[in-house]
Scaffold this motif. Sequence first.
Motif, PDB file in Angstrom:
ATOM      1  N   LYS A 275       0.810  -1.234   0.000  1.00 41.79           N
ATOM      2  CA  LYS A 275       0.000   0.000   0.000  1.00 41.79           C
ATOM      3  C   LYS A 275       0.841   1.281   0.000  1.00 41.79           C
ATOM      4  N   THR A 276       2.137   1.165   0.280  1.00 40.46           N
ATOM      5  CA  THR A 276       2.952   2.390   0.233  1.00 40.46           C
ATOM      6  C   THR A 276       3.710   2.498  -1.088  1.00 40.46           C
ATOM      7  N   THR A 277       4.225   1.382  -1.610  1.00 39.20           N
ATOM      8  CA  THR A 277       5.013   1.474  -2.855  1.00 39.20           C
ATOM      9  C   THR A 277       4.157   1.274  -4.106  1.00 39.20           C
ATOM     10  N   HIS A 278       3.004   0.602  -3.965  1.00 47.95           N
ATOM     11  CA  HIS A 278       2.125   0.278  -5.115  1.00 47.95           C
ATOM     12  C   HIS A 278       2.907  -0.437  -6.221  1.00 47.95           C
ATOM     13  N   GLN A 279       3.883  -1.245  -5.827  1.00 52.73           N
ATOM     14  CA  GLN A 279       4.785  -1.814  -6.823  1.00 52.73           C
ATOM     15  C   GLN A 279       4.198  -3.030  -7.540  1.00 52.73           C
ATOM     16  N   VAL A 280       4.244  -3.004  -8.890  1.00 49.38           N
ATOM     17  CA  VAL A 280       3.940  -4.213  -9.668  1.00 49.38           C
ATOM     18  C   VAL A 280       5.196  -4.591 -10.459  1.00 49.38           C
ATOM     19  N   ARG A 281       5.371  -5.913 -10.616  1.00 49.51           N
ATOM     20  CA  ARG A 281       6.566  -6.406 -11.298  1.00 49.51           C
ATOM     21  C   ARG A 281       6.159  -6.906 -12.684  1.00 49.51           C
ATOM     22  N   LEU A 282       6.859  -6.436 -13.706  1.00 48.93           N
ATOM     23  CA  LEU A 282       6.635  -6.951 -15.062  1.00 48.93           C
ATOM     24  C   LEU A 282       7.805  -7.858 -15.405  1.00 48.93           C
ATOM     25  N   LYS A 283       7.487  -9.097 -15.778  1.00 49.32           N
ATOM     26  CA  LYS A 283       8.536 -10.049 -16.123  1.00 49.32           C
ATOM     27  C   LYS A 283       8.253 -10.475 -17.558  1.00 49.32           C
ATOM     28  N   ILE A 284       9.178 -10.196 -18.463  1.00 50.30           N
ATOM     29  CA  ILE A 284       8.904 -10.459 -19.883  1.00 50.30           C
ATOM     30  C   ILE A 284       9.869 -11.506 -20.396  1.00 50.30           C
ATOM     31  N   ALA A 285       9.298 -12.543 -20.967  1.00 51.27           N
ATOM     32  CA  ALA A 285      10.116 -13.594 -21.571  1.00 51.27           C
ATOM     33  C   ALA A 285       9.391 -14.076 -22.815  1.00 51.27           C
ATOM     34  N   GLY A 286      10.079 -14.030 -23.949  1.00 53.83           N
ATOM     35  CA  GLY A 286       9.454 -14.477 -25.203  1.00 53.83           C
ATOM     36  C   GLY A 286       8.226 -13.646 -25.504  1.00 53.83           C
ATOM     37  N   ALA A 287       7.080 -14.324 -25.750  1.00 51.76           N
ATOM     38  CA  ALA A 287       5.851 -13.586 -26.082  1.00 51.76           C
ATOM     39  C   ALA A 287       4.922 -13.545 -24.882  1.00 51.76           C
ATOM     40  N   GLU A 288       5.491 -13.671 -23.689  1.00 51.45           N
ATOM     41  CA  GLU A 288       4.635 -13.686 -22.499  1.00 51.45           C
ATOM     42  C   GLU A 288       5.032 -12.584 -21.514  1.00 51.45           C
ATOM     43  N   LEU A 289       4.039 -11.858 -21.059  1.00 53.00           N
ATOM     44  CA  LEU A 289       4.261 -10.843 -20.034  1.00 53.00           C
ATOM     45  C   LEU A 289       3.613 -11.331 -18.743  1.00 53.00           C
ATOM     46  N   ASN A 290       4.430 -11.373 -17.688  1.00 51.21           N
ATOM     47  CA  ASN A 290       3.930 -11.833 -16.406  1.00 51.21           C
ATOM     48  C   ASN A 290       3.849 -10.614 -15.471  1.00 51.21           C
ATOM     49  N   ILE A 291       2.635 -10.293 -15.006  1.00 47.01           N
ATOM     50  CA  ILE A 291       2.450  -9.136 -14.117  1.00 47.01           C
ATOM     51  C   ILE A 291       2.158  -9.656 -12.719  1.00 47.01           C
ATOM     52  N   SER A 292       2.975  -9.258 -11.739  1.00 49.41           N
ATOM     53  CA  SER A 292       2.734  -9.770 -10.388  1.00 49.41           C
ATOM     54  C   SER A 292       2.914  -8.673  -9.354  1.00 49.41           C
ATOM     55  N   ALA A 293       2.300  -8.877  -8.193  1.00 51.70           N
ATOM     56  CA  ALA A 293       2.448  -7.943  -7.078  1.00 51.70           C
ATOM     57  C   ALA A 293       2.350  -8.743  -5.795  1.00 51.70           C
ATOM     58  N   GLU A 294       3.037  -8.231  -4.763  1.00 43.27           N
ATOM     59  CA  GLU A 294       3.011  -8.964  -3.496  1.00 43.27           C
ATOM     60  C   GLU A 294       3.060  -7.968  -2.348  1.00 43.27           C
ATOM     61  N   ASP A 295       2.217  -8.210  -1.346  1.00 41.00           N
ATOM     62  CA  ASP A 295       2.282  -7.412  -0.126  1.00 41.00           C
ATOM     63  C   ASP A 295       2.735  -8.357   0.982  1.00 41.00           C
ATOM     64  N   VAL A 296       4.034  -8.327   1.253  1.00 44.38           N
ATOM     65  CA  VAL A 296       4.647  -9.300   2.174  1.00 44.38           C
ATOM     66  C   VAL A 296       4.048  -9.186   3.573  1.00 44.38           C
TER      67      VAL A 296
END
Length: 372
Positions: A275-296
């Motif tokens: 809730k403070t960083t609002h960070q999402v991670r984009l991981k791109i490999a080949g023709a696939e985009l993986n969007i992830s987020a985590e609040d530890v």
Amino acid sequence: MKFIVSSTYLLKQLQILGGVINNNNTLPILDNFLFELNNDELTVSASDLETTMSSRLTVESDSEGKIAVPARLLLETLKTFPEQPLTFVVEDNNTIELSSNHGKYALAYASGEEFPKAVALEEPSSTRIEGDVLATAISKTIFASGNDDLRPVMSGVFFQFTPDHLTFVATDAHKLVKYSRNDISASQTAEFIMPKKPLNLLKGILSGSDSEVLIEYNDSNARFTFEDTTLVCRLIDGKYPNYEAVIPKENPNKLVIDRGQFLSSVKRVSIFSNKTTHQVRLKIAGAELNISAEDVDYSNKAEERLTCSYQGDDMQIGFNSRFLTEMLSNLNANEVQLEMSLPNRAGILTPVDGLDEGEKVTMLVMPVMLNS
């Protein structure tokens, strides 16, 4: 001083001008509209000292005069009337009497002489632009401007006029938007920084409008004239940062993806982000985009996979989801391109389609450091 005017026509003009008036003014006179009557032409003005806006209305009258009328009282009264002619008569006891089909209403007025005068621009440069084009330029950039009082130059939109194109830039040091038009030009080169408030007013009035706007400006003020309305405002003083230096030139990694899919994915995944960083991670490999987020802290996490077309090396990069969402919502393209070089360098977002002739939009978003 006496005049007759249509209630809805007057209300429509006053509601536009009412946007200038602040809720808490230091000078009590600024809580008023200035009415200047010259036979059948009534000029109504509103001001907050920085911005002054006036409209010319056609009324039935053969008198002259100048008074300041309480804005909120008049607006609230006018909102309740159905369409009908209203008669305004200035009485001797410092009140103005308003007569409708059903009644009479008396408002106390102040002397018009106390009202601050709009700044006269001396030897301004000028350029002409279509109202709708200006409104689009404002709405495409204004969301990216900052709110930091310590850096006032970043709290406005930078107008840059040259003989071959017009450019509008806004940034808050985390995101930057550059909107340019190659199909419109100015007579001479000029640059100035416009504050947010008058821009929001102009955006509201001009969107969808086909009227031509005359922009006149000097070092300290700008004046916008269109149809029967004039807006004069003070410019933000200072030098705008060199934004071209921030835009990375070499971006070998290019991702093209459906804007709607990308936007709804980021919105969904970001619910699970910190809730403070609002960070999402984009991981791109080949023709696939993986969007992830985590609040530890709360053990919440989300991950989505999208297909995209991608040229470049596999990479991971983190962004603040609020900036991505704002930028993607502001584009009306079907597909967008995100260009990147390294995980610690800015990403450049551009629309692939949906632009008019001569229109160019570049959006830049700074990455956030990924905690691996």
